[in-house]
Design a protein around this motif. Structure first.
Motif, PDB file in Angstrom:
ATOM      1  N   ASP A   1       0.829  -1.208   0.000  1.00 19.22           N
ATOM      2  CA  ASP A   1       0.000   0.000   0.000  1.00 19.22           C
ATOM      3  C   ASP A   1       0.864   1.260   0.000  1.00 19.22           C
ATOM      4  O   ASP A   1       0.541   2.263   0.650  1.00 19.22           O
ATOM      5  N   GLY A   2       1.984   1.178  -0.693  1.00 20.19           N
ATOM      6  CA  GLY A   2       2.865   2.337  -0.815  1.00 20.19           C
ATOM      7  C   GLY A   2       3.856   2.519   0.309  1.00 20.19           C
ATOM      8  O   GLY A   2       4.709   3.405   0.249  1.00 20.19           O
ATOM      9  N   HIS A   3       3.767   1.688   1.364  1.00 20.59           N
ATOM     10  CA  HIS A   3       4.650   1.825   2.523  1.00 20.59           C
ATOM     11  C   HIS A   3       5.741   0.757   2.496  1.00 20.59           C
ATOM     12  O   HIS A   3       5.435  -0.434   2.340  1.00 20.59           O
ATOM     13  N   PRO A   4       7.022   1.145   2.632  1.00 24.71           N
ATOM     14  CA  PRO A   4       8.107   0.164   2.631  1.00 24.71           C
ATOM     15  C   PRO A   4       7.939  -0.844   3.777  1.00 24.71           C
ATOM     16  O   PRO A   4       7.626  -0.459   4.913  1.00 24.71           O
ATOM     17  N   LEU A   5       8.155  -2.122   3.471  1.00 23.68           N
ATOM     18  CA  LEU A   5       8.068  -3.161   4.502  1.00 23.68           C
ATOM     19  C   LEU A   5       9.418  -3.263   5.211  1.00 23.68           C
ATOM     20  O   LEU A   5      10.200  -4.202   5.019  1.00 23.68           O
ATOM     21  N   VAL A   6       9.694  -2.258   6.038  1.00 24.28           N
ATOM     22  CA  VAL A   6      10.965  -2.148   6.744  1.00 24.28           C
ATOM     23  C   VAL A   6      10.702  -1.750   8.188  1.00 24.28           C
ATOM     24  O   VAL A   6       9.836  -0.910   8.453  1.00 24.28           O
ATOM     25  N   THR A   7      11.418  -2.357   9.116  1.00 18.90           N
ATOM     26  CA  THR A   7      11.372  -1.943  10.524  1.00 18.90           C
ATOM     27  C   THR A   7      12.753  -1.407  10.906  1.00 18.90           C
ATOM     28  O   THR A   7      13.775  -1.854  10.373  1.00 18.90           O
ATOM     29  N   PHE A   8      12.765  -0.459  11.825  1.00 19.90           N
ATOM     30  CA  PHE A   8      14.000   0.218  12.192  1.00 19.90           C
ATOM     31  C   PHE A   8      14.186   0.196  13.703  1.00 19.90           C
ATOM     32  O   PHE A   8      13.221   0.252  14.465  1.00 19.90           O
ATOM     33  N   ARG A   9      15.444   0.126  14.109  1.00 15.55           N
ATOM     34  CA  ARG A   9      15.808   0.276  15.519  1.00 15.55           C
ATOM     35  C   ARG A   9      17.104   1.070  15.609  1.00 15.55           C
ATOM     36  O   ARG A   9      18.035   0.831  14.842  1.00 15.55           O
ATOM     37  N   GLN A  10      17.153   2.001  16.542  1.00 18.58           N
ATOM     38  CA  GLN A  10      18.408   2.671  16.848  1.00 18.58           C
ATOM     39  C   GLN A  10      19.171   1.783  17.815  1.00 18.58           C
ATOM     40  O   GLN A  10      18.663   1.392  18.854  1.00 18.58           O
ATOM     41  N   ARG A  11      20.406   1.449  17.456  1.00 22.11           N
ATOM     42  CA  ARG A  11      21.200   0.536  18.273  1.00 22.11           C
ATOM     43  C   ARG A  11      22.551   1.163  18.595  1.00 22.11           C
ATOM     44  O   ARG A  11      23.048   2.029  17.864  1.00 22.11           O
ATOM     45  N   ASN A  12      23.141   0.684  19.679  1.00 20.06           N
ATOM     46  CA  ASN A  12      24.539   0.990  19.970  1.00 20.06           C
ATOM     47  C   ASN A  12      25.314  -0.306  19.763  1.00 20.06           C
ATOM     48  O   ASN A  12      25.210  -1.238  20.560  1.00 20.06           O
ATOM     49  N   ILE A  13      26.069  -0.373  18.684  1.00 22.12           N
ATOM     50  CA  ILE A  13      26.805  -1.591  18.336  1.00 22.12           C
ATOM     51  C   ILE A  13      28.291  -1.281  18.394  1.00 22.12           C
ATOM     52  O   ILE A  13      28.793  -0.452  17.635  1.00 22.12           O
ATOM     53  N   ASP A  14      28.969  -1.922  19.328  1.00 21.15           N
ATOM     54  CA  ASP A  14      30.406  -1.703  19.529  1.00 21.15           C
ATOM     55  C   ASP A  14      30.725  -0.229  19.717  1.00 21.15           C
ATOM     56  O   ASP A  14      31.716   0.293  19.191  1.00 21.15           O
ATOM     57  N   GLY A  15      29.836   0.462  20.467  1.00 23.15           N
ATOM     58  CA  GLY A  15      30.073   1.859  20.778  1.00 23.15           C
ATOM     59  C   GLY A  15      29.678   2.832  19.679  1.00 23.15           C
ATOM     60  O   GLY A  15      29.863   4.042  19.831  1.00 23.15           O
ATOM     61  N   GLU A  16      29.127   2.323  18.569  1.00 18.11           N
ATOM     62  CA  GLU A  16      28.745   3.173  17.441  1.00 18.11           C
ATOM     63  C   GLU A  16      27.225   3.351  17.405  1.00 18.11           C
ATOM     64  O   GLU A  16      26.476   2.381  17.517  1.00 18.11           O
ATOM     65  N   ASN A  17      26.775   4.598  17.240  1.00 20.76           N
ATOM     66  CA  ASN A  17      25.357   4.868  17.044  1.00 20.76           C
ATOM     67  C   ASN A  17      24.965   4.339  15.663  1.00 20.76           C
ATOM     68  O   ASN A  17      25.472   4.819  14.640  1.00 20.76           O
ATOM     69  N   THR A  18      24.077   3.358  15.617  1.00 18.44           N
ATOM     70  CA  THR A  18      23.792   2.628  14.383  1.00 18.44           C
ATOM     71  C   THR A  18      22.295   2.517  14.152  1.00 18.44           C
ATOM     72  O   THR A  18      21.533   2.239  15.082  1.00 18.44           O
ATOM     73  N   LEU A  19      21.877   2.732  12.906  1.00 17.02           N
ATOM     74  CA  LEU A  19      20.504   2.460  12.519  1.00 17.02           C
ATOM     75  C   LEU A  19      20.439   1.043  11.961  1.00 17.02           C
ATOM     76  O   LEU A  19      21.147   0.718  11.005  1.00 17.02           O
ATOM     77  N   GLU A  20      19.611   0.226  12.566  1.00 16.24           N
ATOM     78  CA  GLU A  20      19.412  -1.150  12.100  1.00 16.24           C
ATOM     79  C   GLU A  20      18.097  -1.204  11.330  1.00 16.24           C
ATOM     80  O   GLU A  20      17.052  -0.805  11.847  1.00 16.24           O
ATOM     81  N   ALA A  21      18.157  -1.656  10.099  1.00 16.52           N
ATOM     82  CA  ALA A  21      16.961  -1.758   9.258  1.00 16.52           C
ATOM     83  C   ALA A  21      16.780  -3.205   8.820  1.00 16.52           C
ATOM     84  O   ALA A  21      17.735  -3.853   8.381  1.00 16.52           O
ATOM     85  N   ARG A  22      15.547  -3.694   8.935  1.00 15.67           N
ATOM     86  CA  ARG A  22      15.208  -5.054   8.479  1.00 15.67           C
ATOM     87  C   ARG A  22      13.985  -4.957   7.587  1.00 15.67           C
ATOM     88  O   ARG A  22      13.029  -4.250   7.919  1.00 15.67           O
ATOM     89  N   GLY A  23      14.015  -5.677   6.502  1.00 14.24           N
ATOM     90  CA  GLY A  23      12.863  -5.609   5.623  1.00 14.24           C
ATOM     91  C   GLY A  23      12.938  -6.604   4.497  1.00 14.24           C
ATOM     92  O   GLY A  23      13.709  -7.572   4.536  1.00 14.24           O
ATOM     93  N   LEU A  24      12.137  -6.347   3.477  1.00 17.68           N
ATOM     94  CA  LEU A  24      12.057  -7.219   2.319  1.00 17.68           C
ATOM     95  C   LEU A  24      12.478  -6.464   1.068  1.00 17.68           C
ATOM     96  O   LEU A  24      12.181  -5.280   0.912  1.00 17.68           O
ATOM     97  N   TRP A  25      13.164  -7.161   0.178  1.00 15.70           N
ATOM     98  CA  TRP A  25      13.545  -6.612  -1.122  1.00 15.70           C
ATOM     99  C   TRP A  25      12.869  -7.428  -2.217  1.00 15.70           C
ATOM    100  O   TRP A  25      12.450  -8.561  -2.001  1.00 15.70           O
ATOM    101  N   GLU A  26      12.794  -6.853  -3.390  1.00 18.01           N
ATOM    102  CA  GLU A  26      12.274  -7.582  -4.539  1.00 18.01           C
ATOM    103  C   GLU A  26      12.922  -7.052  -5.803  1.00 18.01           C
ATOM    104  O   GLU A  26      13.449  -5.928  -5.826  1.00 18.01           O
ATOM    105  N   MET A  27      12.914  -7.875  -6.834  1.00 22.23           N
ATOM    106  CA  MET A  27      13.376  -7.433  -8.138  1.00 22.23           C
ATOM    107  C   MET A  27      12.165  -6.890  -8.884  1.00 22.23           C
ATOM    108  O   MET A  27      11.203  -7.618  -9.147  1.00 22.23           O
TER     109      MET A  27
END
Length: 331
Positions: free
Chosen positions: A250-276
């Motif tokens: 419905d026009g909205h990306p199927l992606v979820t996001f979390r702000q994480r601290n990974i090894d001391g680095e401010n990191t955006l973690e994105a999970r979702g689906l891709w397609e060709m």
């Protein structure tokens, strides 16, 4: 002479004891990836607290196209917990203690084997335990997922694709421990793709960067816009109308996001689906985005999977562990 022989024998015994203690400290843990031993009384397991535990531990892994449980559970009652279980890699102990003033959580590592993580939850009642679980579900699941990712990252650092790491170092001054069976690669402008090129259980790693100036690297909108632009330019299909894009509903990306601290680095973690686009294939991806302030760049490292007839949890987790090995080459 007898005294001398006694002293030698004693030394041998003592050294043998020391070796035994050392061997005990380095016993290898056992268990399948994402297998979790839960030690809990049946009464608690069959209560609302047990329902909460199952929702957390057997709930779906985010970002996959089908439901796959976070963990494979092995459950035993405390009275049945014996030597066959002590070297399990991931262990959760759940206990009810009426004298406990408030819920208590403890964590220990490498108690009986290496690597190993033990988490203990203690609450005054099953109801209080259920309340704590409702407020801390990510905290509990993350403890075991993070531990498994570290185990996998350590394995990758011992055996990885040097070709991919060398190419990335040449391109951007970073190193990465990609799975050793990743052989193929393609370079673009500030872009590297590497993958297995298989028809099943195919996994891939992508690295790209762009100027930090004027960018908003940690916003979901900027992430999807930039991802689609980069993939269109660098991962085309077999016809001019085909290229990789982020799956939308419905026009909205199927992606979820979390702000994480990974090894001391401010990191955006994105999970979702891709397609060709117009290609009929797709799958899950996971991305880590961070700012490289020293070089004035936004750095994105992504793993994506194509495996339509198999489960994908462990494929994605392997790539996620690989992404966490990304490091800037020391000059």
């Amino acid at each position: 002479m007898k005294k001398w022989m006694y002293m030698m024998l004693s030394a041998v015994v003592l050294c043998g004891a020391c070796q035994t203690e050392k061997e005990k400290r380095i016993v290898s843990s056992k268990g399948l990836p994402y297998e979790l031993l839960v030690v809990v009384d049946p009464e608690v397991w069959n209560s609302a607290a047990g329902d909460s535990l199952r929702d957390i531990l057997e709930g779906p892994v985010p970002g996959l196209p089908q439901n796959e449980a976070m963990f494979r559970l092995v459950r035993v009652a405390p009275r049945h917990y014996d030597r066959m279980y002590v070297t399990m890699r991931n262990k959760l102990f759940v206990r009810i203690d009426p004298e406990q003033a408030h819920p208590l959580v403890g964590m220990a590592r490498d108690v009986e084997a290496v690597p190993q993580i033990e988490v203990t939850l203690v609450a005054r009642s099953a109801e209080e335990l259920a309340g704590w679980l409702g407020r801390n579900k990510d905290r509990l699941a993350d403890a075991f997922v993070e531990s498994e990712l570290k185990v996998e990252a350590a394995r990758l650092r011992r055996k990885y694709s040097r070709k991919v790491s060398d190419e990335l170092n040449t391109l951007a001054g970073y190193t990465l421990c990609a799975p050793a069976d990743i052989k193929a690669s393609k370079r673009g402008e500030d872009f590297l793709w590497a993958g297995t090129n298989r028809n099943e259980k195919d996994y891939n790693i992508v690295f790209y960067s762009y100027p930090l100036a004027g960018a908003q690297p940690f916003t979901p909108e900027e992430f999807v816009r930039k991802r689609d632009s980069v993939m269109k330019a660098n991962i085309p299909g077999s016809t001019p109308e085909q290229w990789m894009t982020t799956t939308r509903q419905d026009g909205h990306p199927l992606v979820t996001f979390r702000q994480r601290n990974i090894d001391g680095e401010n990191t955006l973690e994105a999970r979702g689906l891709w397609e060709m686009r117009k290609g009929g294939i797709g799958g899950p991806f996971v991305s880590l985005v961070r700012a490289d302030s020293a070089d004035g760049r936004v750095v994105v490292c992504e793993g994506f999977v194509y495996s339509p007839r198999t489960n994908k949890r462990e494929l994605v987790r392997t790539l996620e562990a690989s992404l966490r090995t990304l490091a800037k080459e020391k000059k």
